[in-house]
Design an enzyme around this catalytic site. Structure first.
Site, short mmCIF file in Angstrom:
data_model
loop_
_atom_site.label_atom_id
_atom_site.label_comp_id
_atom_site.label_asym_id
_atom_site.label_seq_id
_atom_site.Cartn_x
_atom_site.Cartn_y
_atom_site.Cartn_z
N ASP A 142 -2.39 1.08 -5.59
CA ASP A 142 -3.23 0.58 -4.23
C ASP A 142 -3.43 1.72 -3.58
O ASP A 142 -2.62 2.10 -3.11
CB ASP A 142 -2.27 -0.60 -4.37
CG ASP A 142 -2.14 -1.02 -3.30
OD1 ASP A 142 -2.42 -2.61 -3.54
OD2 ASP A 142 -1.81 -1.53 -2.14
N LYS A 173 1.05 -13.70 -3.31
CA LYS A 173 1.05 -12.45 -2.39
C LYS A 173 2.72 -13.03 -1.09
O LYS A 173 3.60 -12.07 -1.09
CB LYS A 173 0.62 -11.41 -1.52
CG LYS A 173 0.03 -11.21 -2.18
CD LYS A 173 -1.93 -10.65 -1.48
CE LYS A 173 -1.16 -8.94 -0.54
NZ LYS A 173 -2.04 -9.19 0.03
N GLU A 185 -7.61 0.86 -7.69
CA GLU A 185 -7.90 -0.42 -6.70
C GLU A 185 -8.49 0.17 -4.96
O GLU A 185 -7.65 -0.07 -4.10
CB GLU A 185 -6.88 -0.69 -6.16
CG GLU A 185 -7.07 -2.53 -6.15
CD GLU A 185 -6.63 -2.51 -4.17
OE1 GLU A 185 -6.56 -4.30 -3.71
OE2 GLU A 185 -5.90 -1.65 -3.95
#
Lengths: 668, 668
Positions: free
Chosen positions: A389, A530, A418
């Site tokens: 991430d 999320k 990412e």
């Protein structure tokens, strides 16, 4: 003008290295970072070997497999214009090394000169004596083959008066040349620097990913677990995915926990964002208690593996204020003058539920090592694929060390970056060792945008180090065209992702169920997963699972779609129609997509015959792998018409070779 | 899969270097060979400075002049997309060094964040306190400016409750930022490798050369001398040439001396080829007695210098069988098994009058040093420009050392490489240190050939290290079009050479007197001056001297023609018409040439407005500098018509800027 104080260069230690060697490929940043390949690839090593004059140059690629001590050598073949090449099969995962060595081949040069002389009958005894001396010199290097060479040298000396004719006979015998060639004089050979190639598992280049929140797999609105996730494995596998990617599975912080739709006040029972990592239950090496135990996780990994699915974990190097490290290692965080810890912010945005690590802290060595050990921990639990991430908010020098360190022990491990950030930072991360990277594909929608972007990624030096992963959606990103384009837009973006790139993924089931409502004024999902549990009705009849299944099957069956280097775009006379092809050996796939999700579009495509290696004078057959139709195309110019509401794309297999009985059945 | 034997990488010695620096230009072979410039050039140094996250990056170019010990620093300016640039004026001849250094600018990053917060009124005391700490840290590095910084820090701490408003006032004051910026924290800066730039005299980039055989300057068919050559200096200088280049001036061997037209039997009195160097009168550091004495040569050099002409010498590293070194240093030559020395050959061609040196001999150190000393000898006699014969038949590694060695003492010396050989070998020689190189221009005649070739040389990375010198003819080469194209072909090739490249030359008086008869079946001159004395009637009324004079004057007066980097080709609708431009500041020159020496050609040229920076909506004036006409052109598309028998080319000065009173006179 004279500068007597200047240092004159000393003579070189050996001035007889006549060949200059420059490795042309594969290299990145001129050898400063390794090129990337996958196991089984045949790597074409290309180098320029330049020597003065007209002498013949010979050379080898020297290569060393990961962990090997010995170097093996592959002879270089001249391609003309001082360029040489050899093919190296990288049959083992890990860090390969290679260099290129070149030298002037005195015997081959003599032979070439003599052959020209022989043509005009000007061979003299002395010419043959020169050759004899070269053969004798080769004999001193030849070990067991020395006696044959000595005998050959004597023959050359003996040729005598009938020089030209007998020389011609000797020279026509290629065995002599081959024998001498086996024992070259490499005393003055020049070697290139040593370059590296990182060889990854096949799935680093070719894989379909499926992102799933385990907590949304529970029955009847309950919090899902690793066990309930296991029940979803057949669904994911039957669609043809290779990798099941899970957002962070760690305990979620309670301080400043975000509520639904990213609100700053979480209600009791709101699950929080999985990216707010760490609570009193543990940090990056713990699992969220609501998901189960580490043993449950291990069971899920094994279960997935048994079904041919790999589990990929999301690793996000950041901490909730409740992360154990905040107490145990306060020096790993940046403290403000008022004593508080600096939370993440990108003014005016604030992320109070997340503390970034301070990679520049005095205790950086311990922090870095702890972060590296996070990967080690999950590797010990059977995970070999990580999605990292926001790597672009951590130093490049950290990633360089961390990924190298992990791969030194576990070369089979891959890392998806990412990094939706500036292009050069994305590329810097790839050079630092990430195996693939997210791309701007998510926002590239016009024909021109798609063509330019994919050409940059696949047809330039970028392709040596950056492997694009194409995602039509992510939990963070619901692009405008998916908001308003309806089912045709979903199918279009899916086909593009799955065929433009060998590596792609979707965030599901939001994707196949075509979730398309955005939080007003944002490019994010309304009621984003999320921040809350979702219940997905995967049996909905309008689900895209069937077309996803078909696409992944086509991908698997067509070697052309397993790599990106053969991607070529073909001209169309309608900007709403994009057309491209990929080839691999006998396999050729041609894709035509209607980029307009609302209207039927038609036009002519003009195939680039060279890219497809099509014979210019013969009709050829194309088979629409999605729609099932078979057509005979008579030339490079062909008419296509696509109704987005029926099927916005055609994926053609092109039959280019003389058919065998077997493929006769398949194509006709 | 695990390889426990692999070496894990150690932690870096400092993990806080957050910036990655890659120098983009100027570099050649990624820094392995220096870029080339001339004195006074402003070098644009460009680098990518990439850091993680959103922090502001700052940097400098560090540069060191030749012979200097101190480095000076130039601030880098951000150009967007992580690219930075600075301009370095190289005001001294010799080897410059530079590197690029970058760091994360914590204060600028804080300021940028605070400004965004101030816009939404969210500045808190703690934000200002962070800034105050950064200012105080700067104070510790600020020497005399420390007190001001300490005071500013206190002000930031004092802002108190009116934070946003007063912060805005402070931040609007750029003096604070500038002051802190002068004392950056560079502890964790990253530096690129050090790159070199070779800075040559202006004439390395911009010069017109004239090649002349001194032995043909004698009156009444007598052997010319250095003294009779002096009488020719005004002729050469008045035509506007900068460099007078002399074929080898050394004693000529008698063994195997070549006769007229390269015959193998020389008659008594045949002068031989000047490239068969060496006789009992001496070798590479002697002058041919028939030309005079060394003192005469020195006189010629001085005389030429007084008239603004530089003398360039031809250095050919090869020996006639009579060269003193053949006796003194037999080991410097390759001996054959029968004891004879190997003469030069390229089967089936033989050059019995020339022995090559054996650069690979055991005594190579002594040979190399002796050859380097040949240059030193002539430099001591006032020569600073050399034309090197056939450098491509000597090892690249030799040239690298030899040229470096000469330039270490004499950075003002330049070397023109006469390498008509394979492209990569030509380029390797340029990288090894040659200042300019002969080119394939001599054989490039069609529009397509000329455009492609000149673009390769001027618009790619090649331009950083290879300076093309364009020659329409040489004593060795009489191209076909000059054999058959008559006067128009000579004018065409002259205009192309003089305007396509800033460096060009002709072999005269053969050129201006349009000698065009070739030895049958060859591309060489009939009765080649290499093997016999010539008498040239330079007063012939059809001589091209007037147009040569005009061309060299145009070159001198137009800065656009002094470099090659601005060369752009413009489209024409007739393949016999080639059109190109060069610009420099306000100066713009446009050239149109009829490539057909036999027929009048006409057509439309379509100017690339961007290349010429033409306003799109205004007519502009062009002035034909050769023919004298003045025209008003109304747009990018214009008609041209050229009669080769009148004048096959037009060279336009383009008036692009608002005129001043001064240039009003000139253009109207």
């Amino acid at each position: 003008m004279s500068h007597p104080e200047s240092h004159e260069p000393p003579l070189p230690s050996d001035g007889r290295h006549r060949v200059v060697v420059v490795v042309v490929s594969p290299t990145c940043d001129d050898g400063r970072c390794p090129a990337k390949r996958v196991v089984g690839d045949r790597v074409r090593v290309v180098a320029d070997l330049v020597a003065d004059g007209h002498d013949v140059v010979a050379g080898v690629v020297r290569a060393r497999a990961p962990g090997a001590t010995a170097w093996r050598e592959l002879p270089l073949t001249a391609c003309g214009n001082d360029r040489f090449a050899a093919e190296l099969e990288v049959d083992r995962i890990g860090r390969w090394e290679f260099s290129v060595e070149g030298w002037v081949d005195a015997f081959a040069s003599w032979l070439a000169g003599l052959r020209r002389k022989a043509e005009v009958d000007e061979v003299a005894d002395v010419d043959l004596a020169i050759g004899a001396a070269l053969v004798r010199a080769a004999a001193t290097r030849a070990g067991g083959e020395a006696p044959v060479l000595v005998q050959l040298a004597a023959q050359l000396d003996d040729v005598g008066q009938l020089a030209a004719e007998r020389a011609r006979a000797l020279l026509a015998d290629s065995a002599l040349a081959e024998l001498v060639h086996r024992h070259p004089d490499r005393e003055h050979a020049t070697s290139s620097e040593t370059h590296a190639i990182i060889v990854d598992p096949e799935h680093a280049a070719f894989a379909a990913w499926y992102e799933l929140f385990p907590r949304s797999t529970g029955p009847d609105g309950q919090h899902g677990t690793f066990r309930t996730t296991e029940a979803w494995l057949p669904y994911v596998r039957e669609m043809g995915f290779d990798v099941l990617y899970l957002p962070p599975i760690h305990p979620i912080g309670r301080s400043h926990r975000k509520g639904p739709n990213n609100t700053t006040q979480a209600a009791e029972g709101d699950p929080g964002s999985p990216w707010a990592i760490g609570s009193r239950e543990g940090g990056h090496t713990a699992v969220h208690p609501a998901l189960g135990t580490l043993a449950d996780f291990d069971h899920l990994v094994g279960c997935a593996r048994d079904q041919g699915l790999a589990i990929a974990l999301d690793i996000a190097f950041q901490a909730s204020p409740d992360h154990p490290w905040v107490r145990e290692h306060p020096s790993w965080f940046r403290h403000r003058p008022d004593g508080s810890i600096q939370y993440a912010e990108n003014p005016p945005k604030k992320y109070e539920d997340v503390y970034p690590f301070d990679f520049e802290c005095d205790d950086w060595r311990a922090l870095w090592t702890a972060l590296r050990d996070v990967f080690s921990f999950w590797i010990d639990h059977g995970v070999t694929i990580f999605r990292v991430d926001n790597p672009h908010t951590k130093p490049i020098v950290f990633w360089q060390w961390c990924l190298d360190s992990v791969k030194a022990r576990h070369p089979e491990v891959t890392f998806l970056s990412e990094a939706f950030t500036r292009p050069k930072l994305k590329f810097a991360l790839a050079k630092a060792g990430f195996s693939q990277g997210y791309t701007y594909f998510t926002w590239r929608s016009t024909k021109d945008e798609l063509e330019r972007y994919m050409q940059e990624l696949t047809a330039t030096g970028v392709a040596e180090f950056f492997r694009p992963s194409l995602w039509p959606n992510t939990p963070d990103i619901l692009p405008e065209e998916l908001q308003y384009g309806g089912r045709p837009a979903f199918v279009t973006r899916l086909v593009l992702a799955a065929t433009l790139a060998s590596h792609y993924g979707i965030y599901g089931p939001a994707f196949e169920l075509m979730a398309h409502e955005a939080r007003p004024g944002s490019g994010e999902y309304l009621d984003n997963e999320k921040y809350e549990l979702k219940r997905w009705d995967i049996e909905r009849p309008d689900s895209l699972r069937r077309i996803i299944t078909a696409l992944n099957k086509i991908r698997r069956e067509h070697a052309a779609l397993h790599r990106n280097d053969s991607l070529r775009f073909h001209a169309t006379d309608n900007d709403m129609l994009i057309c491209f092809s990929k080839t691999s050996g006998d396999d050729a796939v041609l894709v035509v997509v209607n980029l307009d999700p609302h209207h039927r579009q038609s036009g002519w495509v003009q195939l680039d015959r060279d890219a497809l290696e099509l014979a210019t004078d013969r009709p050829f057959q194309v088979h629409d792998l999605l729609g099932g139709g078979r057509y005979l195309w008579h030339g490079p110019r062909n008419y296509v018409e696509l109704d987005p509401h029926a099927m916005p794309a055609q994926i053609f297999a092109i039959r280019r070779r003389v058919r065998t009985e077997r493929d006769f059945d398949y194509y006709l």
